[in-house]
Write a protein that holds these residues in place. Structure first.
Motif, PDB file in Angstrom:
ATOM      1  N   ALA A 147       0.839  -1.209   0.000  1.00 49.66           N
ATOM      2  CA  ALA A 147       0.000   0.000   0.000  1.00 49.66           C
ATOM      3  C   ALA A 147       0.872   1.257   0.000  1.00 49.66           C
ATOM      4  O   ALA A 147       0.618   2.226  -0.734  1.00 49.66           O
ATOM      5  N   ALA A 148       1.957   1.233   0.826  1.00 49.50           N
ATOM      6  CA  ALA A 148       2.859   2.393   0.899  1.00 49.50           C
ATOM      7  C   ALA A 148       3.581   2.600  -0.438  1.00 49.50           C
ATOM      8  O   ALA A 148       3.721   3.724  -0.931  1.00 49.50           O
ATOM      9  N   ALA A 149       4.041   1.488  -1.053  1.00 54.11           N
ATOM     10  CA  ALA A 149       4.745   1.579  -2.342  1.00 54.11           C
ATOM     11  C   ALA A 149       3.811   2.118  -3.420  1.00 54.11           C
ATOM     12  O   ALA A 149       4.218   2.903  -4.283  1.00 54.11           O
ATOM     13  N   TRP A 150       2.542   1.688  -3.378  1.00 56.32           N
ATOM     14  CA  TRP A 150       1.553   2.170  -4.354  1.00 56.32           C
ATOM     15  C   TRP A 150       1.347   3.680  -4.212  1.00 56.32           C
ATOM     16  O   TRP A 150       1.306   4.412  -5.190  1.00 56.32           O
ATOM     17  N   GLU A 151       1.225   4.146  -2.964  1.00 55.22           N
ATOM     18  CA  GLU A 151       1.017   5.586  -2.714  1.00 55.22           C
ATOM     19  C   GLU A 151       2.204   6.403  -3.214  1.00 55.22           C
ATOM     20  O   GLU A 151       2.029   7.466  -3.803  1.00 55.22           O
ATOM     21  N   GLU A 152       3.400   5.858  -2.966  1.00 57.60           N
ATOM     22  CA  GLU A 152       4.597   6.585  -3.423  1.00 57.60           C
ATOM     23  C   GLU A 152       4.611   6.663  -4.952  1.00 57.60           C
ATOM     24  O   GLU A 152       4.894   7.709  -5.533  1.00 57.60           O
ATOM     25  N   GLN A 153       4.270   5.538  -5.603  1.00 59.60           N
ATOM     26  CA  GLN A 153       4.209   5.534  -7.064  1.00 59.60           C
ATOM     27  C   GLN A 153       3.222   6.581  -7.573  1.00 59.60           C
ATOM     28  O   GLN A 153       3.472   7.291  -8.524  1.00 59.60           O
ATOM     29  N   LYS A 154       2.054   6.651  -6.863  1.00 59.29           N
ATOM     30  CA  LYS A 154       0.997   7.578  -7.288  1.00 59.29           C
ATOM     31  C   LYS A 154       1.486   9.029  -7.169  1.00 59.29           C
ATOM     32  O   LYS A 154       1.306   9.849  -8.070  1.00 59.29           O
ATOM     33  N   ALA A 155       2.143   9.326  -6.027  1.00 62.63           N
ATOM     34  CA  ALA A 155       2.644  10.694  -5.811  1.00 62.63           C
ATOM     35  C   ALA A 155       3.708  11.035  -6.854  1.00 62.63           C
ATOM     36  O   ALA A 155       3.739  12.142  -7.402  1.00 62.63           O
ATOM     37  N   ILE A 156       4.570  10.047  -7.142  1.00 59.03           N
ATOM     38  CA  ILE A 156       5.608  10.274  -8.154  1.00 59.03           C
ATOM     39  C   ILE A 156       4.966  10.562  -9.503  1.00 59.03           C
ATOM     40  O   ILE A 156       5.370  11.469 -10.219  1.00 59.03           O
ATOM     41  N   LYS A 157       3.920   9.781  -9.838  1.00 60.51           N
ATOM     42  CA  LYS A 157       3.267   9.954 -11.148  1.00 60.51           C
ATOM     43  C   LYS A 157       2.730  11.377 -11.306  1.00 60.51           C
ATOM     44  O   LYS A 157       2.823  11.979 -12.367  1.00 60.51           O
ATOM     45  N   GLU A 158       2.160  11.945 -10.205  1.00 59.20           N
ATOM     46  CA  GLU A 158       1.603  13.307 -10.286  1.00 59.20           C
ATOM     47  C   GLU A 158       2.711  14.321 -10.591  1.00 59.20           C
ATOM     48  O   GLU A 158       2.549  15.216 -11.406  1.00 59.20           O
ATOM     49  N   VAL A 159       3.843  14.142  -9.892  1.00 58.76           N
ATOM     50  CA  VAL A 159       4.974  15.032 -10.142  1.00 58.76           C
ATOM     51  C   VAL A 159       5.506  14.805 -11.561  1.00 58.76           C
ATOM     52  O   VAL A 159       5.879  15.743 -12.264  1.00 58.76           O
ATOM     53  N   MET A 160       5.522  13.520 -11.973  1.00 56.80           N
ATOM     54  CA  MET A 160       6.008  13.163 -13.320  1.00 56.80           C
ATOM     55  C   MET A 160       5.262  13.932 -14.406  1.00 56.80           C
ATOM     56  O   MET A 160       5.859  14.410 -15.361  1.00 56.80           O
ATOM     57  N   ILE A 161       3.935  13.987 -14.261  1.00 60.28           N
ATOM     58  CA  ILE A 161       3.117  14.625 -15.302  1.00 60.28           C
ATOM     59  C   ILE A 161       3.568  16.071 -15.486  1.00 60.28           C
ATOM     60  O   ILE A 161       3.756  16.546 -16.607  1.00 60.28           O
ATOM     61  N   PHE A 162       3.800  16.759 -14.341  1.00 66.63           N
ATOM     62  CA  PHE A 162       4.277  18.142 -14.440  1.00 66.63           C
ATOM     63  C   PHE A 162       5.688  18.189 -15.039  1.00 66.63           C
ATOM     64  O   PHE A 162       5.966  18.973 -15.944  1.00 66.63           O
ATOM     65  N   LEU A 163       6.577  17.331 -14.540  1.00 64.66           N
ATOM     66  CA  LEU A 163       7.965  17.379 -14.991  1.00 64.66           C
ATOM     67  C   LEU A 163       8.089  17.022 -16.472  1.00 64.66           C
ATOM     68  O   LEU A 163       8.891  17.609 -17.192  1.00 64.66           O
ATOM     69  N   GLN A 164       7.272  16.067 -16.928  1.00 67.95           N
ATOM     70  CA  GLN A 164       7.295  15.728 -18.354  1.00 67.95           C
ATOM     71  C   GLN A 164       6.866  16.925 -19.197  1.00 67.95           C
ATOM     72  O   GLN A 164       7.365  17.137 -20.289  1.00 67.95           O
ATOM     73  N   SER A 165       5.934  17.732 -18.642  1.00 63.45           N
ATOM     74  CA  SER A 165       5.450  18.891 -19.399  1.00 63.45           C
ATOM     75  C   SER A 165       6.552  19.937 -19.587  1.00 63.45           C
ATOM     76  O   SER A 165       6.461  20.785 -20.457  1.00 63.45           O
ATOM     77  N   VAL A 166       7.604  19.876 -18.738  1.00 56.81           N
ATOM     78  CA  VAL A 166       8.729  20.815 -18.917  1.00 56.81           C
ATOM     79  C   VAL A 166       9.978  20.085 -19.415  1.00 56.81           C
ATOM     80  O   VAL A 166      11.106  20.560 -19.260  1.00 56.81           O
ATOM     81  N   GLY A 167       9.780  18.903 -19.979  1.00 60.44           N
ATOM     82  CA  GLY A 167      10.857  18.218 -20.694  1.00 60.44           C
ATOM     83  C   GLY A 167      11.819  17.415 -19.851  1.00 60.44           C
ATOM     84  O   GLY A 167      12.955  17.186 -20.252  1.00 60.44           O
ATOM     85  N   VAL A 168      11.379  16.963 -18.667  1.00 61.44           N
ATOM     86  CA  VAL A 168      12.252  16.150 -17.813  1.00 61.44           C
ATOM     87  C   VAL A 168      11.973  14.674 -18.074  1.00 61.44           C
ATOM     88  O   VAL A 168      10.814  14.256 -18.050  1.00 61.44           O
ATOM     89  N   SER A 169      13.018  13.876 -18.279  1.00 60.08           N
ATOM     90  CA  SER A 169      12.812  12.444 -18.521  1.00 60.08           C
ATOM     91  C   SER A 169      12.321  11.775 -17.233  1.00 60.08           C
ATOM     92  O   SER A 169      12.534  12.267 -16.132  1.00 60.08           O
ATOM     93  N   THR A 170      11.707  10.616 -17.398  1.00 54.52           N
ATOM     94  CA  THR A 170      11.121   9.917 -16.243  1.00 54.52           C
ATOM     95  C   THR A 170      12.176   9.564 -15.208  1.00 54.52           C
ATOM     96  O   THR A 170      11.956   9.717 -14.008  1.00 54.52           O
ATOM     97  N   SER A 171      13.345   9.091 -15.665  1.00 55.75           N
ATOM     98  CA  SER A 171      14.361   8.667 -14.695  1.00 55.75           C
ATOM     99  C   SER A 171      14.858   9.846 -13.861  1.00 55.75           C
ATOM    100  O   SER A 171      15.084   9.718 -12.655  1.00 55.75           O
TER     101      SER A 171
END
Length: 743
Positions: A147-171
């Motif tokens: 459950a904790a790992a899932w929540e962390e993944q979810k939080a990362i994904k939200e940040v990812m969406i923003f970071l991808q919009s400014v050209g940051v790779s997923t890694s």
């Protein structure tokens, strides 16, 4: 028919599918070749190419891009951008969960969970994770972890969406999130240049791209100051402790494409804010000439501190080896002969006396000149007088060799000082080492920052002996400490051993090392331990290198290609560079097997049995940190726990979570710079014209002197001649020798 408006945006096509496997990934550019299951059935997979670095097999992706065709591989889809979407089918969910994306869930557990909950699986993990205990053999503890790992993944994904919009790779987005957590978006928007200082793997150029995407002006003082600090940081990576002001300004103008006046103004601002230090130091141009040096603060402090600490040791009234001040050297050396079974040569005698009577001394010399025997003699005499002797070296391998040589315990400098997170040492001027004599081998590897920490920890009155070959490559880090201590006018006493002993004269390795150092081509015919396999074509030379390592050396000499043989390449890139050779050597020495797990990360695949190296200092790992250059072997790989285990050459077992694998690189082949301080039974050196700019005498000399028994050169006679002929261009920018001379 009307012409299409050239200004109109080209409509991107959309493809949705499950990422089945990555066939190629370039970590530096993010370019990836992958196979995606679009659900067309019959095992029909689509080839997609483009910036996919960070996407994991098993993830469902929504890809935006263009259709195209490759002359050799046929139809393919070029990705411009992508987002991850949750899969909807039982098969997709099983693949997604079993991919190792969620910590604690491996393929077998994924099967059990999906078998129990079917298409509702992801909804239940998302909304009612406590229900996971309904799955047979899945207890509350594992349920909470998932459950904790899932929540962390979810939080990362939200940040990812923003970071991808400014050209940051997923890694890189994952690293940003790990560093700043929920503050990630604010830092990226308001202080993008902070990323270059705080997040490993993000340099100024990446931060600059992000800054542009979030609207930071091109001529912003924030940008120019960050650019100036980046130029100084880059120069430190090249070994310089400072840059002359004129050179710094011109490099910043070129890097930033702004007016000279703005750079000068922002540099003055940085000096006022104490972000950098400006100081007049002597110039190499001529006697009495000076230049304005600009330092990053840590290097300025370390240079002043190291000079002061060395002079403090040299001139202090205390002497913890006072017994040697009036010793009868005739009797002492006669007794020593009974212990070691051999006489010392005159210059070795001089070294022994120097180390035991002077509080700081340097012993230098090439291979076969008796440095090791001299060190053993010094330690034997010190111990006979009940002195406390501490032995250290910059690398684990060098420390092991020093211990074998002297019969005493030896450690790496990092472990000796017990360096903590942030780089602070447990031992320093306020809490010095309890030692009467500190001996440091392979001292040519000591950079300015580490040398400063070490010398600070030497107690007043204790003796410090630095041993190393000044003709080898200087340290990877900034500074040229050993060379500065040996510079004309240095107050530090030193002896250079020059006589090659008879036994060493019979070694082709030793003979040729000295020939190379003198600018004379090595003898490659008729030697039992020094060979050249000539091949002018670089790509064929790379293949020949692999054949020599994996087949010929084991067949002829019985050496193990993983444990006993080390490939040392002049550079990382190119067909015969360490990067490509690692891929080829891994396939030959540790090939993929269907019954053994493996883990792909970026452009690398890790397997049990792989030879790996740590590529940055991590003070948090292991008992006392794991440091850049530490080598080891992968001994375990657990897909379910998402963990890989490495046993280092210091015999320490170190676990790595899969998201830490960017700290490891394969080490079947390493650059010659990374091999400093290490010694191997056999070294294989590809010498090709593709590495022309790197081919220098001290580089080849360093590579050859890493071998204990056997050297094999593979490549071009022309490139070998160039390496012997070319002398390293210029000194590094340091002022340590000046500070030592002037006190």
């Amino acid at each position: 028919m009307p012409d299409r408006n050239p200004a109109a945006p080209i409509q991107l096509a959309e493809v949705t599918g499950v990422l089945e496997r990555i066939t190629y990934a370039n970590e530096e550019t993010g370019y990836t070749v992958a196979r995606v299951d679009t659900g067309r059935g019959a095992g029909d997979l689509l080839t997609v190419v483009g910036a996919l670095l960070g996407a994991q097999p098993g993830e469902s992706l929504r890809l935006h891009g263009r259709w195209g065709s490759h002359p050799q591989y046929g139809k393919q889809f070029t990705v411009e951008n992508y987002t991850t979407v949750l899969p909807a089918t039982v098969q997709g969910i099983r693949r997604y969960l079993g991919s190792g994306l969620i910590k604690g869930i491996g393929p077998r557990l994924a099967d059990r969970i999906v078998e129990h909950f079917g298409t509702e699986t992801l909804e239940i993990i998302e909304q009612s994770p406590a229900r996971l205990v309904e799955v047979p053999k899945l207890g509350p503890k594992r349920t909470r972890l998932i459950a904790a790992a899932w929540e962390e993944q979810k939080a990362i994904k939200e940040v990812m969406i923003f970071l991808q919009s400014v050209g940051v790779s997923t890694s890189l987005a994952v690293r940003i999130y790990k560093n700043y957590g929920d503050d990630s978006i604010r830092v990226v928007r308001e202080e993008p240049y902070k990323l270059a200082a705080d997040v490993w793997g993000i340099g100024f150029l990446t931060a600059d791209r992000i800054a542009q995407a979030v609207g930071i002006p091109h001529d912003s003082p924030q940008r120019v100051k960050a650019g100036l600090q980046h130029a100084l940081s880059q120069s430190a990576d090249q070994g310089h402790c400072f840059l002359p002001e004129e050179r710094l300004i011109s490099e910043a103008v070129k890097l930033l494409a702004v007016e000279v006046g703005l750079v000068i103004e922002c540099l003055a601002g940085l000096v006022a804010e104490e972000g950098v230090v400006r100081e007049q130091v002597p110039s190499d141009e001529g006697v009495g000439e000076s230049l304005t040096a600009v330092y990053l603060v840590p290097f300025h402090r370390a240079e002043i501190s190291l000079a002061n600490q060395l002079l403090r040791l040299l001139k202090g009234p205390e002497d913890r080896l006072r017994a040697f001040a009036d010793v009868d050297w005739g009797r002492a050396l006669a007794w020593l002969r009974t212990q070691t079974g051999a006489d010392l040569a005159p210059e070795q005698e001089q070294s022994v006396k120097l180390a035991l009577t002077e509080k700081v001394a340097v012993l230098t010399g090439g291979p076969g000149c008796g440095k090791s025997f001299t060190v053993r003699s010094i330690v034997t005499l010190a111990l006979a007088r009940k002195a406390k002797v501490v032995l250290a070296a910059p690398t684990g391998r060098a420390a092991k060799r020093l211990a074998e040589l002297t019969g005493c315990e030896a450690s790496t400098v990092h472990r000796l000082l017990e360096l903590k997170p942030g780089g602070d040492a447990a031992y320093d001027r306020d809490r010095p080492l309890d030692a009467d004599l500190v001996v440091v081998d392979e001292a040519s590897m000591l950079d300015l920052l580490l040398a400063n920490k070490l010398v600070k920890a030497v107690a007043p009155g204790a003796h410090l002996l630095l041993v190393g070959d000044v003709d080898q490559l200087p340290s990877v880090g900034a500074g040229e400490v050993l060379r500065d201590l040996l510079a004309p006018g240095s107050p530090v006493p030193a002896v250079r051993l020059t006589r090659i002993f008879r036994q060493a004269q019979q070694s082709g390795v030793v003979t040729n090392a000295h020939r190379i150092n003198e600018g004379v081509p090595p003898i490659t015919d008729g030697m039992a331990d020094f060979f050249l396999f000539a091949e002018e074509d670089t790509e064929l030379a790379a293949g020949l290198t692999v054949d020599v390592v994996a087949r010929r050396i084991p067949a002829r000499f019985g050496l193990d290609p993983r444990r006993d043989v080390q490939v040392l390449a002049p550079m990382h890139r190119g067909p015969a560079g360490a990067g490509n050779l690692n891929t080829l050597l891994q396939a030959a020495v540790t090939p993929s097997r269907p019954d053994l797990p493996e883990r792909r990360f970026g452009g690398r695949t890790f397997r049990v049995g792989d030879k790996v190296t740590q590529i940055r200092n991590n003070y948090e790992k292991g008992a006392n940190g794991v440091f850049n250059g530490t080598v080891g072997v992968v001994t375990a790989l657990n897909l379910e726990e998402q963990r890989l285990t490495v046993v280092t050459d210091e015999d320490e077992e170190v676990p790595y979570d899969f998201d830490e694998l960017d700290e490891l690189a394969h080490a079947y082949a390493v650059t010659i710079h990374r091999s400093q301080g290490s010694e191997y039974p056999c070294v294989v050196i590809p010498v090709t014209t593709s590495a022309w700019m790197m081919l220098q005498r001290n580089l080849l000399y360093t590579a050859v002197t890493r071998a204990k028994q056997l050297v094999v050169l593979v490549g071009s006679r022309r490139a070998l001649a160039q390496a012997v002929r070319a002398v390293s261009a210029g000194r590094r920018h340091t002022a340590l020798d000046h500070r030592l001379r002037t006190g």
